[in-house]
Design an enzyme around this catalytic site. Structure first.
Site, mmCIF file in Angstrom:
data_model
loop_
_atom_site.group_PDB
_atom_site.id
_atom_site.type_symbol
_atom_site.label_atom_id
_atom_site.label_comp_id
_atom_site.label_asym_id
_atom_site.label_seq_id
_atom_site.Cartn_x
_atom_site.Cartn_y
_atom_site.Cartn_z
ATOM 1 N N ASP A 1 0.832 -1.207 0.000
ATOM 2 C CA ASP A 1 0.000 0.000 0.000
ATOM 3 C C ASP A 1 0.871 1.263 0.000
ATOM 4 O O ASP A 1 1.982 1.253 0.533
ATOM 5 C CB ASP A 1 -0.906 -0.029 1.243
ATOM 6 C CG ASP A 1 -2.051 0.956 1.131
ATOM 7 O OD1 ASP A 1 -2.329 1.452 0.006
ATOM 8 O OD2 ASP A 1 -2.681 1.242 2.161
ATOM 9 N N ASN B 1 1.470 3.407 -2.855
ATOM 10 C CA ASN B 1 2.091 3.877 -4.112
ATOM 11 C C ASN B 1 1.590 5.265 -4.489
ATOM 12 O O ASN B 1 2.366 6.137 -4.889
ATOM 13 C CB ASN B 1 1.751 2.935 -5.271
ATOM 14 C CG ASN B 1 2.437 1.591 -5.161
ATOM 15 O OD1 ASN B 1 3.383 1.441 -4.399
ATOM 16 N ND2 ASN B 1 1.962 0.621 -5.921
ATOM 17 N N GLY B 2 0.266 5.437 -4.384
ATOM 18 C CA GLY B 2 -0.343 6.710 -4.792
ATOM 19 C C GLY B 2 0.174 7.853 -3.935
ATOM 20 O O GLY B 2 0.586 8.911 -4.442
ATOM 21 N N HIS C 1 2.975 3.653 -8.860
ATOM 22 C CA HIS C 1 2.828 2.228 -9.184
ATOM 23 C C HIS C 1 4.088 1.714 -9.911
ATOM 24 O O HIS C 1 4.504 0.573 -9.695
ATOM 25 C CB HIS C 1 1.582 1.992 -10.040
ATOM 26 C CG HIS C 1 0.305 2.273 -9.295
ATOM 27 N ND1 HIS C 1 0.060 1.766 -8.039
ATOM 28 C CD2 HIS C 1 -0.799 2.997 -9.629
ATOM 29 C CE1 HIS C 1 -1.139 2.171 -7.624
ATOM 30 N NE2 HIS C 1 -1.672 2.924 -8.570
ATOM 31 N N LEU D 1 11.590 -19.824 -4.824
ATOM 32 C CA LEU D 1 10.591 -18.956 -4.174
ATOM 33 C C LEU D 1 9.279 -19.145 -4.921
ATOM 34 O O LEU D 1 9.248 -19.045 -6.149
ATOM 35 C CB LEU D 1 11.017 -17.488 -4.247
ATOM 36 C CG LEU D 1 10.001 -16.496 -3.673
ATOM 37 C CD1 LEU D 1 10.024 -16.520 -2.142
ATOM 38 C CD2 LEU D 1 10.272 -15.075 -4.155
ATOM 39 N N ARG E 1 -5.663 -2.178 8.558
ATOM 40 C CA ARG E 1 -6.794 -3.040 8.197
ATOM 41 C C ARG E 1 -6.351 -4.103 7.203
ATOM 42 O O ARG E 1 -5.295 -3.988 6.583
ATOM 43 C CB ARG E 1 -7.978 -2.231 7.655
ATOM 44 C CG ARG E 1 -7.640 -1.334 6.513
ATOM 45 C CD ARG E 1 -8.883 -0.599 5.974
ATOM 46 N NE ARG E 1 -8.479 0.400 5.004
ATOM 47 C CZ ARG E 1 -8.352 1.693 5.270
ATOM 48 N NH1 ARG E 1 -8.645 2.160 6.458
ATOM 49 N NH2 ARG E 1 -7.939 2.541 4.335
HETATM 50 C C1 FPP Z 1 -1.564 0.231 -3.588
HETATM 51 O O1 FPP Z 1 -1.216 1.561 -3.696
HETATM 52 C C2 FPP Z 1 -1.102 -0.637 -4.633
HETATM 53 C C3 FPP Z 1 -1.892 -1.262 -5.565
HETATM 54 C C4 FPP Z 1 -3.288 -0.946 -5.857
HETATM 55 C C5 FPP Z 1 -1.375 -2.382 -6.273
HETATM 56 C C6 FPP Z 1 -0.430 -2.071 -7.346
HETATM 57 C C7 FPP Z 1 0.883 -2.601 -6.974
HETATM 58 C C8 FPP Z 1 1.949 -2.447 -7.725
HETATM 59 C C9 FPP Z 1 1.903 -1.712 -8.999
HETATM 60 C C10 FPP Z 1 3.225 -3.030 -7.283
HETATM 61 C C11 FPP Z 1 3.750 -3.983 -8.303
HETATM 62 C C12 FPP Z 1 2.918 -5.176 -8.549
HETATM 63 C C13 FPP Z 1 3.049 -6.001 -9.631
HETATM 64 C C14 FPP Z 1 2.342 -7.317 -9.671
HETATM 65 C C15 FPP Z 1 3.868 -5.650 -10.796
HETATM 66 P P1 FPP Z 1 -2.380 2.633 -3.622
HETATM 67 O O2 FPP Z 1 -2.651 3.113 -4.997
HETATM 68 O O3 FPP Z 1 -3.588 2.071 -2.936
HETATM 69 O O4 FPP Z 1 -1.725 3.722 -2.730
HETATM 70 P P2 FPP Z 1 -2.492 4.855 -1.880
HETATM 71 O O5 FPP Z 1 -3.169 4.142 -0.737
HETATM 72 O O6 FPP Z 1 -1.385 5.732 -1.428
HETATM 73 O O7 FPP Z 1 -3.457 5.541 -2.796
#
Ligand code: FPP
Length: 250
Positions: free
Chosen positions: A29, A31-32, A46, A140, A199
């Protein structure tokens, strides 16, 4: 009499990782927020998260972890804005093209949990080919939860049990386990959720019944090998009791 005298003392804290979990699962969690905090579009987060995943896979191999499950895309993530959903689908597809050979060379077996129906046929085909290509690797096991939801998994499991004509009194915990998407995979010992939310978000709700949880306060792109080491160190000092009282004898 005080109860504390009858219970096993927690292990002394050391720096050594004397108990490595067999199975680690991660909710990647943040990335955004990582991107927005740098004035970048969410997709940049992402992409950074994807780069980070590559180093965490390597670190898991180095630490001797046998199973890694990652929450890549939930059944609820379809509700995000269409541009983000499309961006994520393109990213996942390009990751398979770019990373498959290296993952294979590292001895990583790819597995998928979730539903592949509803995906574009070409994408689905690519995923199935990647699973097939790596199926004999065993250094793995990387379970990718994609179009996955814990409740959906349980519904799917019940449907398949009924379709197979299993009688009510034949339904046991072991039987249910065999029908889950994770059939054959041990339950996660440790579930890590980055970025500070406390959560479970519909992740491994059956399998996580007795998992240890760890919530590092860093966004996923910043969760590096040292952060993973801290998580493993914390895990190695937890006392797992599975509802029993460790160290208490008759
Ligand atoms: C959450 O960040 C992440 C995701 C919705 C999943 C995406 C994950 C990746 C791109 C990592 C790499 C995975 C693969 C399989 C290549 P969010 O957008 O919910 O973050 P935020 O809570 O800050 O908005």
């Amino acid at each position: 009499m005080s109860l504390s005298g009858t219970l096993m003392k927690p292990k002394e804290k050391t720096d050594s990782l004397d108990v490595i979990p067999t199975h680690v699962a991660i909710i990647m969690d943040g990335n955004g927020r990582w991107a927005l905090s740098r004035g970048l579009p969410r997709m940049a987060g992402h992409r950074a998260g994807t780069e980070n995943l590559r180093s965490i896979i390597q670190a898991c191999i180095e630490f001797g972890i046998r199973y890694l499950t990652i929450y890549a895309f939930s059944t609820e993530n379809w509700g995000r804005p269409p541009t983000e959903v499309q961006g994520l689908m393109k990213l996942f597809e390009s990751v398979i093209d770019r990373e498959l050979q290296e993952l294979h060379d590292q001895g990583v077996q790819l597995r998928h949990i979730g539903r592949l129906d509803g995906l574009k046929p070409a994408f689905r085909q690519k995923v199935l080919q990647a699973l097939e290509y790596t199926c004999d690797n065993d250094r793995l096991i990387l379970n990718i939860a994609f179009n996955y939801g814990g409740r959906d998994e349980i519904v799917c499991t019940i449907q398949r049990i009924i379709e197979d004509g299993v009688k009510a009194d034949e339904v046991t915990t072991d039987l249910v386990k065999r029908y889950l998407f994770t059939s054959g995979v041990p339950d996660p010992d440790l579930i890590i959720r980055t970025a500070g939310e406390l959560r479970g978000s519909n992740f491994l709700i059956w399998q996580g019944a007795y998992s240890e949880w760890y919530f590092p306060p860093v966004y996923w792109p910043d969760f590096d090998k040292e952060q993973l080491r801290l998580a493993l160190d914390e895990y190695s000092h937890r006392e797992r009791r599975y509802g029993c009282l460790a160290g208490v004898k008759d």
